[in-house]
Scaffold this active site. Sequence first.
Site, PDB file in Angstrom:
ATOM      1  N   ASP A 216     -19.219   0.927 -82.174  1.00  0.00           N
ATOM      2  CA  ASP A 216     -19.303  -0.101 -81.159  1.00  0.00           C
ATOM      3  C   ASP A 216     -18.082   0.097 -80.261  1.00  0.00           C
ATOM      4  O   ASP A 216     -17.172   0.838 -80.609  1.00  0.00           O
ATOM      5  CB  ASP A 216     -19.245  -1.454 -81.880  1.00  0.00           C
ATOM      6  CG  ASP A 216     -19.208  -2.599 -80.914  1.00  0.00           C
ATOM      7  OD1 ASP A 216     -19.904  -2.511 -79.894  1.00  0.00           O
ATOM      8  OD2 ASP A 216     -18.488  -3.565 -81.171  1.00  0.00           O
TER       9      ASP A 216
ATOM     10  N   LYS B 145     -18.953 -17.525 -61.480  1.00  0.00           N
ATOM     11  CA  LYS B 145     -18.400 -16.215 -61.815  1.00  0.00           C
ATOM     12  C   LYS B 145     -19.300 -15.578 -62.857  1.00  0.00           C
ATOM     13  O   LYS B 145     -19.948 -16.269 -63.658  1.00  0.00           O
ATOM     14  CB  LYS B 145     -16.965 -16.336 -62.330  1.00  0.00           C
ATOM     15  CG  LYS B 145     -16.842 -16.956 -63.703  1.00  0.00           C
ATOM     16  CD  LYS B 145     -15.429 -16.857 -64.223  1.00  0.00           C
ATOM     17  CE  LYS B 145     -15.385 -17.470 -65.629  1.00  0.00           C
ATOM     18  NZ  LYS B 145     -14.050 -17.596 -66.151  1.00  0.00           N
TER      19      LYS B 145
ATOM     20  N   ASP C  29     -23.476  -5.779 -84.107  1.00  0.00           N
ATOM     21  CA  ASP C  29     -23.375  -4.501 -84.804  1.00  0.00           C
ATOM     22  C   ASP C  29     -23.963  -4.568 -86.216  1.00  0.00           C
ATOM     23  O   ASP C  29     -24.060  -3.552 -86.891  1.00  0.00           O
ATOM     24  CB  ASP C  29     -21.912  -4.076 -84.911  1.00  0.00           C
ATOM     25  CG  ASP C  29     -21.257  -4.008 -83.553  1.00  0.00           C
ATOM     26  OD1 ASP C  29     -21.884  -3.468 -82.644  1.00  0.00           O
ATOM     27  OD2 ASP C  29     -20.132  -4.512 -83.414  1.00  0.00           O
TER      28      ASP C  29
END
Lengths: 1250, 347
Positions: free
Chosen positions: A464, A632, A882
Site C-alpha cells: 500500500d 475543498k 488493505d
Amino acid sequence: MLPEPASPATPTGLDLWGQQRATPHQGWQGPAAGPKGQLTHTERKWLGGCVQEVKAMPLGVSHGIAGTLLGEMALCAKKRPPEEERRARANDREYNEKFQYASNCIKTSKYNILTFLPVNLFEQFQEVANTYFLFLLILQLIPQVSSLSWFTTIVPLVLVLAITAVKDATDDYFRHKSDNQVNNRQSQVLIDGSLQQEQWMNVRVGDIIKLENNQFVAADLLLLSSSEPHGLCYIETAELDGETNMKVRQAIPVTSELGDISRLAKFDGEVVCEPPNNKLDKFSGALYWKESKFPLSNQNMLLRGCVLRNTEWCFGLVVFAGPDTKLMQNSGRTKFKRTSIDRLMNTLVLWIFGFLVCMGVILAIGNAIWEHEVGTRFQVYLPWDEAVDSAFFSGFLSFWSYIIILNTVVPISLYVSVEVIRLGHSYFINWDRKMFCMKKQTPAEARTTTLNEELGQVEYVFSDKTGTLTQNVMVFHKCSVRGRSYGDVFDVLGHKAELGERPQPVDFSFNPLADKKFLFWDPTLLEAVKMGDPHTHEFFRLLSLCHTVMSEEKNEGELYYKAQSPDEGALVTAARNFGFVFRSRTPKTITVHEMGTAVTYQLLAILDFNNIRKRMSVIVRNPEGRIRLYCKGADTILLDRLHPSTQELLNTTTDHLNDLDEEYYEEWAQRRLQASLAQDSREDRLASVYEEVESDMMGPLWDLQLLGATAIEDRLQQGVPETIALLTLANIKIWVLTGDKQETAVNIGYSCKMLTDDVTEVFVVTGHTVLEVREELRKAREKMMDSPHTVGNGFTCQEKRPSSKLTSVLEAVAGEYALVINGHSLAHALEADMELEFLETACACKAVICCRVTPLQKAQVVELVKKHKKAVTLAIGDGANDVSMIKTAHIGVGISGQEGIQAVLASDYSFSQFKFLQRLLLVHGRWSYLRMCKFLCYFFYKNFAFTMVHFWFGFFCGFSAQTVYDQYFITLYNIVYTSLPVLAMGVFDQDVPEQRSMEYPKLYEPGQLNLLFNKREFFICIAQGIYASVLVFFLPYGVFAEAARDDGAQLADYQSFAVTVATSLVIVVSVQIGLDTGYWTAINHFFIWGSLAVYFAILFAMHSDGLFRMFPNQFRFVGNAQSSLAQPTVWLTIALTTVVCILPVVAFRFLKLSLKPDLSDTVRYSQLVRKKRAQHRCTRRPGRTSSRRSGYAFAHQEGFGELIMSGKNMRLSSLGLAGFATRSGSGWIESLRRKRSDSPGSPPDKPLKG
Amino acid sequence: MTKMKKTSQICQSKLPDNTALKQQQLPAYRLQLSATGVLSGFFATGAFCLGVGIILILSAKSIKEIEIKYTKICANCAELREDAINFDKECTCSIPFYLSETMQGNVYLYYKLYGFYQNLYRYILSRSNSQLVGTDLKDVGNCAPFSKSHNGTPIAPCGAIANSIFNDTIILSYNLNSSIHMEVPMLRSGITWWTDKYVKFRNPSAINLSSAFTGTAKPPYWSKPVYELDLEDTENNGFLNDDFIVWMRTAAFPTFKKLYRRLNRVQYFIEGLPAGNYSFNITYNFPVTRFKGEKSVVLSTLTWSGGSSLFLGLAYTVTGAVTWLAAFSMMAIHLMLKEKRTLFIER
C-alpha cells in the site's frame, strides 16, 4: 494426508500459544467489519463478505465438528430458529421471554471439567497425524501383529497429546476466568421501578440498565437518555474495532427526556429491529412508543465492549444480549494459512507412507517365503502361532508388524518440533529491538506462528502507499493562489533549491498563535498575506473555515487542533500560521482570528467529507451577512467540473468559494433535513442532496471562484527507498497498489527508488475499454521485446514454471521497464481473458504501480500473481482498505500504529515502519527458512538412518519383525536422544551474521528458488539416511558375525548387537547434527553433549541391576551396557561406523565449497579470510529532486461535521459563551469533561496583536 | 511526576530486552569447513584408521582357530535325530582331527550353529525373566508357545528359547599316541556374563533344588528336568547352569557360535593346546537337519581385542586408505582452486 484440519483450529496447539500471546483478546476482536462510516461502497461490500466468512465460525461455538457439539452443550446459548426480526419491549420481561432471546451470559470457553477430556481428545484426534498414531496403537494391541511394546507408540503420542491438552486447558481456564469475570460484572438494572445490582449474565433483553462513566457496556443497548444534553454520550470502541478515538452516540429525542427512574420505569416502548448480525456500523430498527414510530440507527446504539467516557451516566434498553451482541457475533478466527513447506511436507509424508507400505510389502513377501522355506521346518523350535495357518497369512501379519516398526520414518515429534521451531522464530521477531519503533513504542509482532519460513521465500511484495510507504503525516508543502505558486525555494541564481540546502524557514513570529512546529520556506506567500492580497486572504479564510477540526486551548494562545485526518490538520495549521487562526467553534459559529482580529462566521451547514464525494463544503454567513459556500476537495473531483487547472502541482486540494442565494439555501436546508430524517438509505439520500448543492454551485448558474490549490506532502517513511532498493536487489518484486491517483503514485515510485533513471520506459496503461487496455499492454510487450536498448542484466522475472508464452516475453526483455496501470484499466486487465496478458507484461517489468485501485482489486492482483506465478506473495498495508490483500496474500503484514488496527488484526505480522520489512524478510525470514530446511533435512535423515536398520535386519531374522533396538531406545530416540540438538539448530542456527544478509541481498535468493528444501534435497537426505542405516547395520554385522569378546564369550548376542547399533547410531546422528549446526551457541553445546550424556545415562540406568530386580520382565537388557561397552571391539566398531558415515559428508561438503560454493559459503569464506568486501552491497543512488519527493493522501475519515452542526458536543454554558470571540479553555474535549456546575468563567477578551 | 515515571516504565516494558538470546546475538562458534581443518582431519583420520586396521589385522592373524562341521560327519546321528521317535536313543560320534600347530594361551571351545534363528521376534520374546530370576516360578506369561505342559503345570524354564537348548555334549580328547587317549581338561565356569550368572539367573530358594521346582514341568524337549542339569555341582545346576545361561543369551544372527568350554591349562596344556592328534567325542542330541541347519565345533585362541575377525581390521584399513586417497584428491582440488578463489574474493 496430514493436518488438514476440519476445524479452523491450528494443527497442533503450539502455534495457538503464539496466537494467544500475540492477541490476548483475539476472541474479542476478530476481523471487524469496517466500523468507520467512511469506507467506499466496494470496501464495504467486501468487508461485509469477509465478515460473513467469519460469522460462519464464531469462536465460542464453533470448532469444527467438535464445535457444533459444544455449541449445543453451551448452557447459555440455546439453539433457536433463525430470527427474522427482534422485538423487545422495555420493562416487560414476560413479553420478552416468549421470544427466548439469548441471555447476557457469554461463554467463550470450550470445555468444562467433565467434558474436557473427551472433547479435547476428540478434537485432537481430528488431526490426521494423531489419528494415524492412534491407529498404530490399536494395531499394536493385536497380539499377532504387535511387534513393539505398546509404550513405544503411546509414550510419544501421550506426550504430544498431553502438551496440547495442557495448553488447551490453560487457554480454556483463562477463558473461563474471563467469562466468569465478565458474566459477574455488576450492572444496575431497573427492576420493578428501582435500580438493582445485577450480574451481567442476569441481564435480559428488554431490561433498562444504567451505565456510569468508564463502565463497560454490558450488552448492545439502545441509548435512552444520558446525563449529557440532548441525550448524548461518548464511547470508546477500542475493544470493538481497535480505534482509540472517542465516538459519540445520541439518544433519540423522545427518550432523551427520560432522565429519572420513575419515568423510565413507566417506559414501555417496543423496539423492533433487525436480527443479530455482526455489522458493527449498521443498525436499523424502530422504536414504537405512544403510538408513534421512531427510526433507530447505529447512532443510537451502545455496543457491548465499548466503554462509556466523559458521560456521567446513561440509560439504555437491552436489545441484543450475550452471544447476540455485535461483539460476540464478530469474534472469530481468521483463515488459517499454511506455508509451501507445510504443503511440501505433507506431500513428502505421503510419499514416505507409500515408501513405508512398499517396505512393508517387501518384508511381508520375504516373511511369507521364509516361513514357507524355513519357518515350517523350524516349527520344532518355534511352532507357528495358533492363528497362523499358512506362510501367506504369516506374511500378511508381518506386513502390519513392519508397518508398526517402520512407522518411525514419520515420527509424531516432527509436527511438534516444527511448531516449536516456528514458535521460537516468532518470539525472535517479537523480541527484535531492531524492529522496535521507539517513537510509537511498538514492537514487531508475529501474530501467527505458522508462516515464518515463508518469509524467506517471498518473491512479490504488494505494498500500500499511504501510511505504509509514507508516514501519513501531512505537511503543508506548497500552494497556489490564483495561478501564483508558492512553496518552491529558489536560490540566488534562481534554481530550485534542494532539500539539504534550504535557507532559514519563514519567520512566523508576527503571529503569537502560530504553531512553532510549522515550517515553510517560501517567504513570498507570507509577504502576499501581509500585503493584504484579497485572494490570498480568501484562500486562507477557506482553509480556516472549511474543515471539521476541533480546537482546544489549554492555555491562552496554546491551540491544539484535533483533526480527523492529518491533511486537514495540516491545512488548518497552515492557515493558522499565515494569520488566519481558527480559534474556536460552536454548532452555529466559527471564530477565526483573521490577521489578529476575531471574526465570527455563522455556520449554516457542513457537507462532510467521505470517500466517494472526496470533498467537503461549508456554508457560512459572514459578518457582512452574505452566505458563502466554501468547498475543498480532491483536485480530480473538483477540476472535473471546472476549467482545467494550469498549476504545476502534484498533490492538490483545490478550494473554492461561492456565494449562495439565501432562498436557495433555505430550500436546500429543508431537503437536507428530510434526507437526514429518512429511515432507510439515509446516507445515500444525504449524499445526493450534498451533491446537488455542490454541483449546482459549480454549475454555470453560480458565480464560482477557484481560489487556489494546496500541495500537501506526505513524507516518505524513514528508510523506505533504501528498503526498496535492498529488496529489489534481493530479487523481490515490489508492486505498489494504491488508491491514489496516477501522478502521486508515480512520484512516490520515483521517490522511493522503485522507479529510477535506469528505467528505460514507464508504460502507463490508462485505457477505459477492454480494447484500449489490451492494445496498450500489447504495445508495452512489443516495446520490451523489440527494444534495441540492451542492458546487461535486464532479465527480471524469474519463474519456476513459466508457460511457454510467458518465457518468450521474459527472455526477450532487455532493459528495465515499469508499468503503471489505472484502476479502471486494471478492472479490464483482471478479466479472465486478459489476466494472463496483464501478468505477463507486469512481470516483465521491474516495477509495477497500480493506482486508483479498490480494495477488492488489490486482492485480485495478489490472487492473480499467487495463482499463476506459484510464487510467495507478501502484502503490506496499514488501513482497512488493505485488509483484503493482506488476507489474500501468502503473508500479510500490517503497519501498526497508524490508521486503526484493522489491517493489523487481519495480518500475520505487524510492525510500525515499512523499513522493518527488510529485516523481517532478509534476516528473520531468511534464517527461518534456512533453519526450517536444515531442520527438515536432518529430521528425515535421522529417522531414515534410525528406521531403515530394521529393514536390513529383516533379512537376517526371518522377516519376523524383530527390532534391532531395545524398545526403550525406539521410544526415546525421537523424543529424548535426538530431539533437542536439532531443535536448537532449528531455532538458533545462523549461516552468516545478520549484517551480511543485509549487505548481500542475493543471499535471499535460495529461498525464492526453493533451493534448500525441495524434493531433490529430500531425496538426498533420505539417501544419506539410508546410507547411514546401511553402515550402522552392516558394519557391526560384519564385525559381530565372527568375533568373540575378549573373555572368549560370544560377541554377537542380540542384546550386545542392539546396544552397539544404537550407540553408533546416536553418535553418528550427533556428529551429523554437529556438522549441520553452523552456529554453535552454548545451548547447542549443551543440547548435543547433553543428549549424548542422557543417552548413556539412560542406557546404563535401563541396564542396571536395580531396575531389573524390580521389573525383570520389562528390563531384559540387564548388565548389557556395562558388559558390551567394555569391549574394545564394540568401540572400534562404533568409531569405524561414525568415520565411514561422516567422512563422505564432510568430503562432499568440502568439495561443494571448493567447486560450487553458493553465495553464503563465499560470504563466510570471505569473512574467514578477513577480506570483507561488499560487492553486492547496496549502493545508494543519487536522489531525485525534492520537488518530486512528495506524496498525497486525502482524508480517509469522515470528520466531526455532523456533530459540530448539531452542537451536541457543546455545553450549554459554553454555547452561551462561545458567541463571543475568544475564550480561554474553549477546547471542546475540555468542555465535554467539565461539569455544568463548575464551568469556568470566561476571561476578558484579549485582542491579539498583528 | 509519578505518572511520567509510570509511563516511562510502560514504555520500557514494551521495548524487548537487550539480551543476547532475544537479539539472536548469542556468542557462538561458527562452524566453518576450512581447508586446513578438513584436510588435516582427513589425514589424521586416515592415519588412525590405517594404524588401527593394521594392528587389528596383525592380531587377527595371530589367532589360531579350527572349525569342524560335524553335521555331515555324524550323518547317521543326524538321520536318527530327524525322527522324533528316537529321542531317547543315544548317538555318539567321534571326530578325529590333527592340530598342526600349538594353540598358545587360552583356548576356547565353541559350538557353532548355522541357520538357527535365535533372533525371531516370537522366539526372543518367549521367556520369562521373572521365572528365571527365581522370584516367580509360575510366571510364564510371555512364554508361549511353551508356557504350560499338557496337564497345565507351568514349564520351568518356560519358553521357546529354553526349550530349544543346545544339548550336544562335546568332549575333546588328546591322542598322545595311539593308545593313550586323554580327555583335555576343560572349564565350564567363566563362560557366562557376570550379570547373567549373578543377577539375571537365580534359582528359586528352597532346601534343595528339586523341591524348589515342584509344581513345574520340564520343557517338552528336555530329557531331564532343570534341577538335574548338573548333579555334581550345585552352583551349576538349575537356572544357574552355565550352558543354559549361555544358550539363553540369544544370538543376533542365524549363524552364531556360543562358548562351550575353555581350556583348563594344567599338565600338558599349560601352554595351550599342543600340536597333535585330537578327537571330538560328541553326543549328538540336537537336531539341525530339519531346518537345513548345520553344527560345528570351533577351537580358538584370543587376542587383546577378542576373537578372530579379519573384517574389522580390513574395514579399518580400507577406510584409512580411502580417506587418504580422498584427502589427497581434495587437497589437489583445493590447491587448484585456491588461486582462483583468492582472485574472486579480491575482486
